[in-house]
Design an enzyme around this catalytic site. Structure first.
Site, PDB file in Angstrom:
ATOM      1  N   GLY A 142     -98.502 -29.643  72.578  1.00  0.00           N
ATOM      2  CA  GLY A 142     -99.465 -29.781  71.488  1.00  0.00           C
ATOM      3  C   GLY A 142     -98.781 -29.703  70.135  1.00  0.00           C
ATOM      4  N   ASP A 143     -99.519 -29.256  69.155  1.00  0.00           N
ATOM      5  CA  ASP A 143     -99.031 -29.198  67.767  1.00  0.00           C
ATOM      6  C   ASP A 143     -98.091 -28.030  67.490  1.00  0.00           C
ATOM      7  OD1 ASP A 143    -101.398 -27.554  68.287  1.00  0.00           O
ATOM      8  OD2 ASP A 143    -101.181 -26.932  66.191  1.00  0.00           O
TER       9      ASP A 143
ATOM     10  N   THR B  59    -104.007 -19.389  70.793  1.00  0.00           N
ATOM     11  CA  THR B  59    -102.617 -19.397  70.364  1.00  0.00           C
ATOM     12  C   THR B  59    -102.398 -18.365  69.254  1.00  0.00           C
ATOM     13  OG1 THR B  59    -102.061 -21.642  70.928  1.00  0.00           O
ATOM     14  CG2 THR B  59    -101.271 -20.915  68.829  1.00  0.00           C
TER      15      THR B  59
ATOM     16  N   THR C  88    -103.882 -23.565  64.439  1.00  0.00           N
ATOM     17  CA  THR C  88    -104.273 -23.347  65.827  1.00  0.00           C
ATOM     18  C   THR C  88    -105.449 -24.261  66.111  1.00  0.00           C
ATOM     19  OG1 THR C  88    -105.026 -21.714  67.453  1.00  0.00           O
ATOM     20  CG2 THR C  88    -105.786 -21.402  65.201  1.00  0.00           C
ATOM     21  N   GLY C  89    -105.686 -24.531  67.383  1.00  0.00           N
ATOM     22  CA  GLY C  89    -106.818 -25.382  67.729  1.00  0.00           C
ATOM     23  C   GLY C  89    -106.416 -26.479  68.687  1.00  0.00           C
TER      24      GLY C  89
ATOM     25  N   GLY D  86    -104.590 -29.030  69.819  1.00  0.00           N
ATOM     26  CA  GLY D  86    -103.265 -29.480  69.414  1.00  0.00           C
ATOM     27  C   GLY D  86    -103.027 -30.970  69.534  1.00  0.00           C
TER      28      GLY D  86
END
Ligand code: ASP
Length: 296
Positions: free
Chosen positions: A203-204, A173, A223-224, A226
């Site tokens: 996601g987040d 992302t 990022t990661g 989510g």
């Protein structure tokens, strides 16, 4: 006069070693940062929108053009933007736009709804004059065609049988945070989500307080993984910690440790304070990140 700054990322991942793919991501991030750093006199919000749009245009990064494909072979993207003046706009699961971040910015400027999703988001984009553009790349299509055979059925059950590790390796992302000469802050995030996720999964990234956050004190982009970042409200957690003791790196470390301790979550965070201090952290083996302190 405050010093203008921009920090951008192109995702955190656990791909081992310095593969050409990682170098490609790092170069993409540097190109996007450079493109914006050459422009002068921009507000922080213009800066993060332009940086995020440049990152979305990079095929090596999972946002806009180059987004990963969901389980049903379609690309649905999330993006959001926010400012230290308490403005926020987010677009969820939009299809067929080149730069979801620009649609999110437009929604923010209207200052009415905060979030639009799916068909409504796409309708809004068309009303605002954004043309229909497919973000599908050849490699995203190829990956989808290859993976399709791995799923016996396109069901939620078949998906959750897949190892979580698969998602961690494929995160990339994008995000940007900036401060302008007047000390205003802004943050922006954009994503194609996690590869082969269930259709409609969010996601987040577009969620205020989870994937991004901005206040008069600090701008944050995450990022990661989510699904896990959402449950920890990681972006807001960075601010809470920062306000408690005023140490940016400690706040970032605490938030990423919280993500791992509570959820076994992997990811990365970039942040910029009202004082112009930049910082980042990741608990993955790699994160594409770069910053500039030059005039925006
Ligand atoms: N956080 C994004 C999501 O879960 C993925 C990523 O950061 O690469 O949708």
């Amino acid at each position: 006069m405050k010093k203008e700054k921009l920090i951008v990322h192109g995702g955190a991942s656990n791909i081992k070693g310095l593969s050409p793919l990682l170098e490609e991501k790092q170069k993409a991030v540097e190109r996007a940062c450079e493109a914006v750093a050459g422009l002068t006199g921009m507000s922080a919000v213009d800066c993060v929108e332009k940086a995020a749009a440049a990152l979305e245009d990079e095929a090596a990064l999972n946002a806009g053009y180059g987004s990963v494909v969901q389980m049903d072979g379609r690309i649905r993207m999330d993006a959001a933007i926010c400012t230290s003046e308490s403005r926020y706009g987010g677009i969820i699961q939009i299809e067929n736009v080149k730069n979801p971040i620009c649609v999110a910015r437009r929604l923010m400027e209207h200052d009415y709804h905060s979030l639009l999703s799916g068909a409504g988001a796409e309708q809004f984009a068309r009303e605002e004059g954004f043309p229909s553009v497919s973000p599908m790349t050849e490699s995203a299509m190829k990956a989808w065609l290859e993976a399709r055979g791995d799923f016996e059925k396109l069901t939620y059950e078949a998906l959750t049988a897949e190892s979580n590790e698969i998602n961690v390796r494929k995160l990339s992302t994008i995000g940007a945070v900036a401060i302008d000469k007047d000390g205003r802050l802004a943050a922006a995030c954009s994503t194609g989500g996690t590869k082969f996720c269930y259709p409609g999964r969010v996601g987040d990234t577009p969620i205020f307080g989870a994937g991004l956050y901005c206040s008069p004190h600090i701008a944050i982009a995450c990022t990661g993984e989510g699904d896990k970042i959402l449950r920890r409200l990681t972006a807001r957690r960075v601010e809470d910690e920062y306000l408690r003791h005023g140490n940016l790196q400690k706040a970032l470390d605490t938030a990423i440790n919280d993500l791992f301790t509570a959820e076994k979550g992997y990811g990365g965070i970039i942040a910029l304070t009202a004082g112009g201090e930049t910082g980042f952290v990741h608990n993955t083996s790699f994160m594409a990140v770069t910053e500039t302190g030059a005039r925006l």
